[in-house]
Design a protein around this motif. Structure first.
Motif, PDB file in Angstrom:
ATOM      1  N   SER A 168      10.886  -3.942   6.300  1.00  0.00           N
ATOM      2  CA  SER A 168      10.309  -3.765   7.639  1.00  0.00           C
ATOM      3  C   SER A 168       9.074  -2.882   7.650  1.00  0.00           C
ATOM      4  O   SER A 168       8.456  -2.708   8.696  1.00  0.00           O
ATOM      5  CB  SER A 168      11.369  -3.255   8.617  1.00  0.00           C
ATOM      6  OG  SER A 168      12.302  -2.456   7.961  1.00  0.00           O
ATOM      7  N   ALA A 169       8.689  -2.358   6.478  1.00  0.00           N
ATOM      8  CA  ALA A 169       7.439  -1.578   6.425  1.00  0.00           C
ATOM      9  C   ALA A 169       6.254  -2.531   6.374  1.00  0.00           C
ATOM     10  O   ALA A 169       6.313  -3.579   5.733  1.00  0.00           O
ATOM     11  CB  ALA A 169       7.439  -0.679   5.202  1.00  0.00           C
ATOM     12  N   GLU A 170       5.210  -2.165   7.080  1.00  0.00           N
ATOM     13  CA  GLU A 170       4.047  -3.040   7.157  1.00  0.00           C
ATOM     14  C   GLU A 170       3.087  -2.744   6.007  1.00  0.00           C
ATOM     15  O   GLU A 170       2.724  -1.589   5.774  1.00  0.00           O
ATOM     16  CB  GLU A 170       3.340  -2.809   8.490  1.00  0.00           C
ATOM     17  CG  GLU A 170       2.498  -3.973   8.934  1.00  0.00           C
ATOM     18  CD  GLU A 170       2.069  -3.796  10.388  1.00  0.00           C
ATOM     19  OE1 GLU A 170       0.871  -3.589  10.615  1.00  0.00           O
ATOM     20  OE2 GLU A 170       2.962  -3.840  11.271  1.00  0.00           O
ATOM     21  N   ALA A 171       2.675  -3.788   5.281  1.00  0.00           N
ATOM     22  CA  ALA A 171       1.761  -3.596   4.151  1.00  0.00           C
ATOM     23  C   ALA A 171       0.368  -3.234   4.672  1.00  0.00           C
ATOM     24  O   ALA A 171      -0.079  -3.775   5.676  1.00  0.00           O
ATOM     25  CB  ALA A 171       1.704  -4.849   3.310  1.00  0.00           C
ATOM     26  N   PRO A 172      -0.331  -2.303   3.989  1.00  0.00           N
ATOM     27  CA  PRO A 172      -1.656  -1.895   4.441  1.00  0.00           C
ATOM     28  C   PRO A 172      -2.738  -2.936   4.146  1.00  0.00           C
ATOM     29  O   PRO A 172      -3.855  -2.819   4.632  1.00  0.00           O
ATOM     30  CB  PRO A 172      -1.918  -0.614   3.641  1.00  0.00           C
ATOM     31  CG  PRO A 172      -1.052  -0.721   2.436  1.00  0.00           C
ATOM     32  CD  PRO A 172       0.127  -1.545   2.828  1.00  0.00           C
ATOM     33  N   ALA A 173      -2.399  -3.973   3.371  1.00  0.00           N
ATOM     34  CA  ALA A 173      -3.356  -5.051   3.077  1.00  0.00           C
ATOM     35  C   ALA A 173      -2.563  -6.301   2.730  1.00  0.00           C
ATOM     36  O   ALA A 173      -1.428  -6.205   2.249  1.00  0.00           O
ATOM     37  CB  ALA A 173      -4.244  -4.652   1.896  1.00  0.00           C
ATOM     38  N   PRO A 174      -3.142  -7.497   2.983  1.00  0.00           N
ATOM     39  CA  PRO A 174      -2.435  -8.730   2.604  1.00  0.00           C
ATOM     40  C   PRO A 174      -2.289  -8.830   1.084  1.00  0.00           C
ATOM     41  O   PRO A 174      -3.105  -8.247   0.357  1.00  0.00           O
ATOM     42  CB  PRO A 174      -3.353  -9.852   3.101  1.00  0.00           C
ATOM     43  CG  PRO A 174      -4.405  -9.202   3.932  1.00  0.00           C
ATOM     44  CD  PRO A 174      -4.457  -7.762   3.570  1.00  0.00           C
ATOM     45  N   VAL A 175      -1.283  -9.559   0.620  1.00  0.00           N
ATOM     46  CA  VAL A 175      -1.062  -9.744  -0.821  1.00  0.00           C
ATOM     47  C   VAL A 175      -2.345 -10.268  -1.482  1.00  0.00           C
ATOM     48  O   VAL A 175      -2.961 -11.199  -0.997  1.00  0.00           O
ATOM     49  CB  VAL A 175       0.100 -10.737  -1.060  1.00  0.00           C
ATOM     50  CG1 VAL A 175       0.172 -11.149  -2.535  1.00  0.00           C
ATOM     51  CG2 VAL A 175       1.419 -10.108  -0.642  1.00  0.00           C
TER      52      VAL A 175
END
Ligand SMILES: *[C@@H]1O[C@H](CO)[C@@H](O)[C@H](O)[C@H]1NC(C)=O
Ligand SMILES: *[C@@H]1O[C@H](CO)[C@@H](O)[C@H](O)[C@H]1NC(C)=O
Ligand SMILES: *[C@@H]1O[C@H](CO)[C@@H](O)[C@H](O)[C@H]1NC(C)=O
Length: 239
Positions: free
Chosen positions: A90-97
């Motif tokens: 549920s943590a939001e990634a700071p950048a797309p993969v």
């Protein structure tokens, strides 16, 4: 910002203290889960941060015994679940993969967990986090151990040459594409050596890491990239 969260549980095995916890990093919305191992004596020689690839999580470092091995060697090892993966879903990634995360992301993780100067072990996907951190915060990194990380092609040879952090490039002789690209890029790092895993030889000895219960490879050797090219040419010739 963000507080150091509580430890969920604690158990001991043969001189190793294992804990779990979570850390709040700005912008992630939900906390990041981590597993930690340390010598039960509390005497820590160095700190190690273990990252992971897209199909993996900190659980793999636990299952293959790396957390335990590092603690037995006197290290404090922290394996985090990267945003959106494992128990940090549920943590939001700071950048797309596949895109570079801000260098401040791992800096904050290391600050929150008091890890620096830290040895960073970075396979595959985690390159999008570890490389920006490496280029912008050399002073916080004791050593860098890339294992075919992504995003190595996003930096110039000059940028690599400016990095003085001792680096150990882990390369498998069966790594295609990503392994080769990252090896050729990372070979520009000012202070690097390469450790080559000879998959066929490990397989012969029943040491293929993907097999459950397999031991850590003891057939890894350090080679220069030129030497590796030679081995690969020989392999092609022998086919
Ligand atoms: C590379 O790193 C190692 C380990 O820290 C160090 O002993 C060595 O002096 C470094 N070499 C260079 C050329 O900086
Ligand atoms: C990185 O590797 C790619 C593929 O081998 C290559 O095209 C590129 O020039 C390399 N970049 C650096 C900085 O070595
Ligand atoms: C490649 O094969 C030749 C001939 O067998 C051998 O002398 C050489 O050491 C090999 N090179 C490497 C890098 O293994």
């Amino acid at each position: 910002m963000g507080a150091f969260f509580v430890l969920f549980f604690l158990f001991r095995m043969s001189g190793v203290k294992m804990t779990e916890g979570s850390v709040q990093v700005e912008g992630c919305k939900a906390p990041l889960f981590y597993r930690q191992s340390e010598p039960a004596t509390g005497e820590v020689k160095m700190s190690v941060l273990l990252l992971h690839g897209i199909r993996f999580s900190s659980e793999n470092w636990l299952n293959i015994g790396t957390l335990e091995t590092l603690a037995k060697a006197g290290c404090r090892a922290v394996a985090i679940d990267l945003p959106g993966l494992g128990r940090s879903k549920s943590a939001e990634a700071p950048a797309p993969v596949g895109e570079l995360a801000p260098a401040g992301f791992l800096k904050e993780v290391c600050e929150q967990l008091s890890l620096s100067p830290v040895v960073v072990i970075s396979p595959s996907l985690s390159g999008m986090y570890s490389l920006p951190f490496l280029f912008q915060h050399q002073a916080l990194i004791r050593a860098y151990v890339p294992v075919a990380p992504i995003c190595t092609d996003k930096f110039t040879a000059e940028q690599y040459q400016s990095v003085k952090v001792p680096s150990l490039i882990v390369y498998g002789d069966q790594d295609t594409q990503l392994g080769e690209v990252s090896l050729s890029n990372l070979s520009n790092l000012a202070n690097h050596s390469v450790v080559l895993h000879l998959y066929k030889r490990m397989e012969r000895h029943g040491l293929v890491p993907r097999k459950e219960g397999a031991k850590l490879p003891t057939h890894a050797q350090t080679f220069t990239p030129t030497h590796i090219q030679g081995i690969k040419q020989n392999q092609t010739r022998n086919k």
